[in-house]
Design a protein around this motif. Structure first.
Motif, PDB file in Angstrom:
ATOM      1  N   LEU A  31      36.598  29.552  -0.618  1.00 24.18           N
ATOM      2  CA  LEU A  31      36.973  29.052   0.712  1.00 24.18           C
ATOM      3  C   LEU A  31      37.428  30.165   1.660  1.00 24.18           C
ATOM      4  CD1 LEU A  31      38.788  25.721  -0.307  1.00 24.18           C
ATOM      5  CD2 LEU A  31      36.403  26.057   0.382  1.00 24.18           C
ATOM      6  N   PRO A  32      38.314  31.081   1.245  1.00 27.02           N
ATOM      7  CA  PRO A  32      38.732  32.148   2.170  1.00 27.02           C
ATOM      8  C   PRO A  32      37.589  33.044   2.630  1.00 27.02           C
ATOM      9  CG  PRO A  32      40.177  32.064   0.252  1.00 27.02           C
ATOM     10  CD  PRO A  32      39.026  31.165  -0.038  1.00 27.02           C
ATOM     11  N   ARG A  33      36.569  33.217   1.777  1.00 28.72           N
ATOM     12  CA  ARG A  33      35.444  34.085   2.123  1.00 28.72           C
ATOM     13  C   ARG A  33      34.309  33.332   2.819  1.00 28.72           C
ATOM     14  NH1 ARG A  33      37.987  36.569  -1.994  1.00 28.72           N
ATOM     15  NH2 ARG A  33      37.817  38.839  -2.190  1.00 28.72           N
ATOM     16  N   LYS A  34      34.563  32.084   3.170  1.00 26.31           N
ATOM     17  CA  LYS A  34      33.566  31.261   3.871  1.00 26.31           C
ATOM     18  C   LYS A  34      32.281  31.118   3.059  1.00 26.31           C
ATOM     19  CE  LYS A  34      36.331  31.215   7.466  1.00 26.31           C
ATOM     20  NZ  LYS A  34      37.167  30.027   7.736  1.00 26.31           N
ATOM     21  N   LEU A  35      32.414  31.120   1.744  1.00 27.51           N
ATOM     22  CA  LEU A  35      31.257  30.928   0.877  1.00 27.51           C
ATOM     23  C   LEU A  35      31.036  29.451   0.561  1.00 27.51           C
ATOM     24  CD1 LEU A  35      31.869  33.851  -1.670  1.00 27.51           C
ATOM     25  CD2 LEU A  35      30.271  33.815   0.252  1.00 27.51           C
ATOM     26  N   ALA A  36      32.039  28.635   0.851  1.00 29.64           N
ATOM     27  CA  ALA A  36      31.939  27.207   0.549  1.00 29.64           C
ATOM     28  C   ALA A  36      32.895  26.436   1.443  1.00 29.64           C
ATOM     29  CB  ALA A  36      32.259  26.948  -0.923  1.00 29.64           C
ATOM     30  N   GLN A  37      32.677  25.126   1.487  1.00 24.84           N
ATOM     31  CA  GLN A  37      33.609  24.232   2.168  1.00 24.84           C
ATOM     32  C   GLN A  37      33.870  23.029   1.259  1.00 24.84           C
ATOM     33  OE1 GLN A  37      31.816  22.888   5.801  1.00 24.84           O
ATOM     34  NE2 GLN A  37      30.020  22.020   4.803  1.00 24.84           N
TER      35      GLN A  37
END
Length: 231
Positions: A31-37
């Protein structure tokens, strides 16, 4: 915890897939790396709708797949990617990248999960296998090119890869040598030293643990507390 991947994540899944991962891994990495939501019901429904639209453009019959094989045989994909001097990529080319380029530039839709490659991490020529239908597989010529340049000859590519492997092996050997030297030094520090007259001398650790003379004398004088039976 269920999440929807926003990018391909090696050994986890492809972009758009709903995957179940450890909560800590999601909260601290994905989540912090914007790899998933987070996979809310509304987002999952949207993903399913998108998958259904894509599926309409994929081969539905053996004959469809055979036609696609011929079409894909005439296609060459090209990815211009930042790379280091030995040909390693700063990043990678993923199955989703391949599927996206096939659709965006050639209007050919394939199932990303049926693309038979791991992430590509070096420049070079590749034949990417894609399963189109049962017992029907196509191979797509794919070039992974250093950004702002062209692919060097095959001989140079092989030499670059060999040089990188050699450097990795040297790094491993140097680390192993350092580890052995550290172990030898630690063992030597524990070994007793023999003086010129043949007497064994204390090690530095022994000296560090010794009491100074005054403290030793006090410890001897005090001695253990004497216990006497009451009269």
């Amino acid at each position: 915890m269920e999440v929807i991947l926003l990018k391909d994540v090696e050994k986890v899944g492809l972009r758009g897939e709903v995957v179940n991962v450890a909560r800590g891994y999601a909260r601290n990495f994905l989540l912090p790396r914007k790899l998933a939501q987070e996979a809310t019901p509304a987002r999952v429904a949207e993903v399913r709708k998108t998958e259904e639209k894509r599926a309409k453009h994929e081969a539905k019959t053996f004959e469809d797949a055979q036609e696609l094989v011929e079409r894909l045989g005439g296609i060459e994909l090209r990815f211009d990617v930042k790379a280091g001097p030995t040909g390693s990529l700063f990043g990678s080319v993923t199955p989703t990248d391949v599927a996206d380029q096939l659709w965006e530039r050639h209007k050919v839709r394939v199932d990303r999960r049926k693309i038979g490659i791991d992430t590509i991490k070096r420049i070079g020529h590749y034949q990417v296998p894609i399963e189109l239908f049962q017992d029907v597989t196509a191979e797509v010529r794919t070039l992974v090119v250093p950004e702002g340049g062209e692919l060097p000859p095959d001989e140079q590519l092989e030499a670059m890869e060999a040089a990188e492997r050699a450097e990795e092996e040297r790094t491993v050997e140097q680390k192993e040598e350092l580890d052995l030297e550290a172990l030898d030094a630690a063992a030597a520090a524990q070994d007793p030293q023999v003086s010129s007259n043949g007497e064994i001398e204390p090690t530095p650790d022994d000296v560090a643990g010794e009491l100074v003379d005054d403290e030793f004398d006090r410890a001897v004088d005090t001695g253990p507390a004497e216990h006497s039976e009451p009269a």
